[in-house]
Design a protein around this motif. Structure first.
Motif, PDB file in Angstrom:
ATOM      1  N   HIS A  28      -0.685  13.324  -7.661  1.00  0.00           N
ATOM      2  CA  HIS A  28      -1.792  13.439  -6.709  1.00  0.00           C
ATOM      3  C   HIS A  28      -1.266  13.902  -5.350  1.00  0.00           C
ATOM      4  O   HIS A  28      -0.090  13.738  -5.017  1.00  0.00           O
ATOM      5  N   ALA A  75       2.606  10.457  -9.626  1.00  0.00           N
ATOM      6  CA  ALA A  75       1.722  10.803 -10.746  1.00  0.00           C
ATOM      7  C   ALA A  75       1.101  12.178 -10.588  1.00  0.00           C
ATOM      8  O   ALA A  75       0.343  12.620 -11.463  1.00  0.00           O
ATOM      9  N   GLU A  81       2.079   1.743  -3.476  1.00  0.00           N
ATOM     10  CA  GLU A  81       1.009   2.311  -4.303  1.00  0.00           C
ATOM     11  C   GLU A  81       0.844   3.802  -4.021  1.00  0.00           C
ATOM     12  O   GLU A  81       0.635   4.608  -4.943  1.00  0.00           O
ATOM     13  N   LEU A  82       0.915   4.172  -2.734  1.00  0.00           N
ATOM     14  CA  LEU A  82       0.767   5.588  -2.366  1.00  0.00           C
ATOM     15  C   LEU A  82       1.903   6.425  -2.957  1.00  0.00           C
ATOM     16  O   LEU A  82       1.684   7.542  -3.456  1.00  0.00           O
ATOM     17  N   SER A 104      -5.278  12.403  -1.445  1.00  0.00           N
ATOM     18  CA  SER A 104      -5.881  11.786  -2.625  1.00  0.00           C
ATOM     19  C   SER A 104      -5.283  10.402  -2.882  1.00  0.00           C
ATOM     20  O   SER A 104      -5.997   9.458  -3.245  1.00  0.00           O
ATOM     21  N   GLY A 105      -3.969  10.282  -2.647  1.00  0.00           N
ATOM     22  CA  GLY A 105      -3.332   8.982  -2.823  1.00  0.00           C
ATOM     23  C   GLY A 105      -3.830   7.960  -1.812  1.00  0.00           C
ATOM     24  O   GLY A 105      -4.050   6.786  -2.144  1.00  0.00           O
ATOM     25  N   HIS A 144       0.827  -1.204   0.000  1.00  0.00           N
ATOM     26  CA  HIS A 144       0.000   0.000   0.000  1.00  0.00           C
ATOM     27  C   HIS A 144       0.862   1.255   0.000  1.00  0.00           C
ATOM     28  O   HIS A 144       0.528   2.256  -0.668  1.00  0.00           O
ATOM     29  N   SER A 182      -7.280   6.830  -2.911  1.00  0.00           N
ATOM     30  CA  SER A 182      -7.204   5.901  -4.040  1.00  0.00           C
ATOM     31  C   SER A 182      -6.699   4.529  -3.593  1.00  0.00           C
ATOM     32  O   SER A 182      -7.203   3.497  -4.039  1.00  0.00           O
ATOM     33  N   MET A 183      -5.697   4.553  -2.706  1.00  0.00           N
ATOM     34  CA  MET A 183      -5.150   3.287  -2.210  1.00  0.00           C
ATOM     35  C   MET A 183      -6.177   2.530  -1.363  1.00  0.00           C
ATOM     36  O   MET A 183      -6.325   1.315  -1.472  1.00  0.00           O
ATOM     37  N   SER A 200       3.611   5.728  -5.688  1.00  0.00           N
ATOM     38  CA  SER A 200       3.390   5.807  -7.137  1.00  0.00           C
ATOM     39  C   SER A 200       2.309   6.832  -7.473  1.00  0.00           C
ATOM     40  O   SER A 200       2.414   7.575  -8.457  1.00  0.00           O
ATOM     41  N   THR A 201       1.261   6.895  -6.644  1.00  0.00           N
ATOM     42  CA  THR A 201       0.184   7.856  -6.878  1.00  0.00           C
ATOM     43  C   THR A 201       0.690   9.283  -6.734  1.00  0.00           C
ATOM     44  O   THR A 201       0.330  10.179  -7.524  1.00  0.00           O
TER      45      THR A 201
END
Length: 611
Positions: free
Chosen positions: A455, A453, A446-447, A459-460, A443, A463-464, A449-450
């Motif tokens: 964010h 991008a 993923e955060l 927001s990350g 997780h 989304s996660m 990577s967000t």
């Protein structure tokens, strides 16, 4: 005389042995005109029911406590010289025929009885005691000497005992009388054998009467024949068999014992009266013997069972209402579309459960337990788990009490019930936290990577959390909901770190606070935190593999005592009965239980290594 002759002619004779307390029993079996009999050829029954588990041993191969002989030798002036030397030589010959763990004692008497050798199976001690010819003294107190020999046998508690007395005269001046000595021999299940040494003034009447009333034999011989007489007596005594067993007869009943031997038509019989049950005991006396059979114990256990069963019935029979949970109502004021959460419906507790919960809220452990149940996702409220545990504990305690006939284990079940519930909740809680820790590195990646991008951090996280499985989904949803209600993100993460007992989430909260104040490359920092979390997870799994054997040993060692006691209780209930029906046994059971539980906790602490 006719009955005596009939007994002598019978190929089988059985008599009661000594040294055992009911329900333990000892019998002495004589098999005439027959060679060696194997234990499997001897069959024992009480009141027509076969006795299982009887131990049969030939006295020729006696074990400790099976057989003992006391030699009572006259050392009065009339025995001086060659008669006394022949008597000691005969005693040495008898000692030389001993086999197995047969015990031998020697008592010398004139006007007083002197123990030259206490009952023992030690061959060097026997040889030393019989090596010298004793000095003579005045008087011939035969009855007092026999009383001393009987006391020796009673103190040693041998199953088959005999006294061989050697004298050349009648009793002169004993305090004990012949009827008293004979009665003591019969009560102690000891046979009296008397050997008279012929001389011009010899009077055999008293020796004959002692042998007749004491259940033995009288033999008359010259001084030169004593060695043959002693060895013959020893051979006859050691050709018998000792039977040990546990009687299942009730107290206060007449018991008919039958002993049969394969190949012999006529069985030997014996009748005895089992000890009478205590009569007219007061409640005070019952308390002294066993608290669990007292009226007070019955009242207390009955009241406790009634209260808990009543509570369980209220829990299951009263209607339960449902209402919306707090999280659903608060969610109406937050952004509904941000996180697709399923509305949860909480059961409204019934009145008895509400009363129980109000009672539990007064305790110091309840808030932590309630929180642990929520985090562990038990699918029931904490108060419902407590009520169900109380019901299951009471049912198990009542079942154990009726199945085993004792309330001791029921008390232990009542004590272990809450501990079992706590252990189950802790185990589920530990699994949820471990699952969250395993999900966290992915997780965080993923955060990161967000955020790369473009964010924002919140927001990350949103989304996660949307795609995260449980328990991460619900826990991160709490963080987002708290942030949307106006709480700073780093403060919203602190409860998550406490709930999941995760230092890694605390690091993320610290990074979020620094990012909020100073800015910086948040994605790179999160990637480093994710790598650190992943390495710690690998180390934790390695430690679990290394300590797996120790954890399994803890479970085995903890379960071994109760399992062994349960198996022994099923196989031989009388063997463990003193543990649950005597004050000392009850104390030992509780002490042992405490030690086993404490040892289990210590072993868990040793294998529970924090990373």
């Amino acid at each position: 005389m006719g009955a005596s002759a009939a007994r002598a002619a019978s190929p089988l004779q059985v008599s009661q042995g000594a040294g055992a307390s009911f329900p333990a029993r000892s019998l002495v079996l004589s098999v005439h005109n027959r060679g060696l009999v194997r234990p499997s050829q001897i069959h024992l029954s009480e009141n027509g029911q076969a006795v299982e588990g009887a131990v049969v041993r030939a006295i020729a191969n006696a074990g400790i406590g099976d057989f003992g002989v006391v030699l009572a030798i006259d050392v009065s002036p009339s025995m001086q010289g060659q008669p006394l030397k022949n008597a000691m030589a005969a005693a040495r010959a008898l000692a030389g025929q001993r086999t197995g763990q047969q015990q031998l004692g020697v008592l010398l008497f004139d006007k007083a009885a002197h123990v030259a050798l206490p009952l023992t199976a030690n061959a060097p001690a026997i040889a030393k005691a019989l090596a010298k010819t004793p000095t003579v003294g005045p008087g011939t107190h035969i009855n007092d000497a026999l009383s001393g020999a009987l006391r020796q046998l009673a103190a040693t508690r041998v199953a088959a005992g005999a006294v061989i007395l050697l004298s050349d005269g009648a009793d002169r001046g004993s305090v004990s009388t012949e009827p008293e000595v004979a009665a003591a021999a019969r009560a102690g299940h000891v046979s009296l054998y008397t050997v008279g040494v012929r001389d011009p003034n010899f009077d055999p009447s008293s020796l004959q009467m002692l042998a007749r009333d004491g259940g033995g034999r009288y033999i008359e011989a010259s001084a030169s024949e004593l060695q043959r007489v002693f060895t013959t007596l020893e051979a006859g005594l050691t050709s018998r068999y000792v039977l040990h067993y546990r009687s299942r007869a009730p107290l206060g009943h007449r018991v008919h014992v039958t002993v049969a031997v394969d190949g012999i038509r006529q069985a030997a019989t014996l009748t005895y009266l089992s000890p009478s049950p205590p009569q007219g005991l007061s409640v005070k006396h019952l308390k002294a013997t066993s608290f669990w059979v007292s009226t007070l114990a019955l009242v207390l256990v009955s009241c406790a069972a009634a209260l808990l069963l009543g509570l369980a019935l209220f829990v299951y029979l009263l209607p339960r209402l449902r209402r919306g949970g707090l999280r659903r109502r608060v969610g109406e004021f937050t952004s509904v579309g941000v996180l697709a959460t399923k509305p949860t419906l909480e059961k409204a507790p019934s009145r008895p459960l509400l009363a129980l919960e109000h009672l539990l809220e007064r305790t110091s452990w309840w808030p932590e337990f309630k929180l642990n149940v929520e985090i562990a996702r038990m699918h029931r409220t904490a108060v419902e788990l407590v009520a169900l545990d109380a019901l299951a504990t009471i049912v198990a305690a009542v079942f154990v009490s009726f199945a085993l006939g004792t309330a001791v284990l029921s008390v232990l079940v009542l004590l272990l019930g809450p501990l079992a519930l706590r252990a189950v909740v802790k185990q589920r809680l530990h699994k949820q936290r471990e699952l969250f820790a395993d999900q966290l590195p992915t997780h965080l990646q993923e955060l990161a990577s967000t955020m790369r991008a473009g964010h924002s951090l919140i927001s990350g996280i949103t989304s996660m959390a949307r795609a995260a499985p449980e328990p991460a989904h619900s826990e991160w949803a709490r963080v987002i909901a708290d942030e949307q209600l106006g709480m700073p993100l780093e403060k919203a993460m602190r409860p998550l770190a406490q709930r999941m007992d995760s230092e890694d989430v605390g690091q993320v909260a610290l990074v979020a606070a620094l990012h909020h104040r100073t800015g910086g490359n948040m994605a790179e920092v999160l990637e480093r935190v994710a790598d650190s979390v992943r390495e710690r997870a690998e180390l934790r799994r390695e430690l679990q593999a290394l300590t797996a054997q120790a954890r399994l040993s803890r479970y085995v060692v903890t379960a071994l005592p109760p399992v062994v006691i349960a198996l022994v209780a099923l196989i031989n209930p009388g063997y463990v009965r003193p543990l649950f029906h005597t004050p000392a046994g009850v104390i030992l059971v509780f002490v042992a239980s405490g030690l086993v539980i404490s040892g289990s906790f210590v072993m868990r602490a040793i294998t529970n290594i924090k990373v």
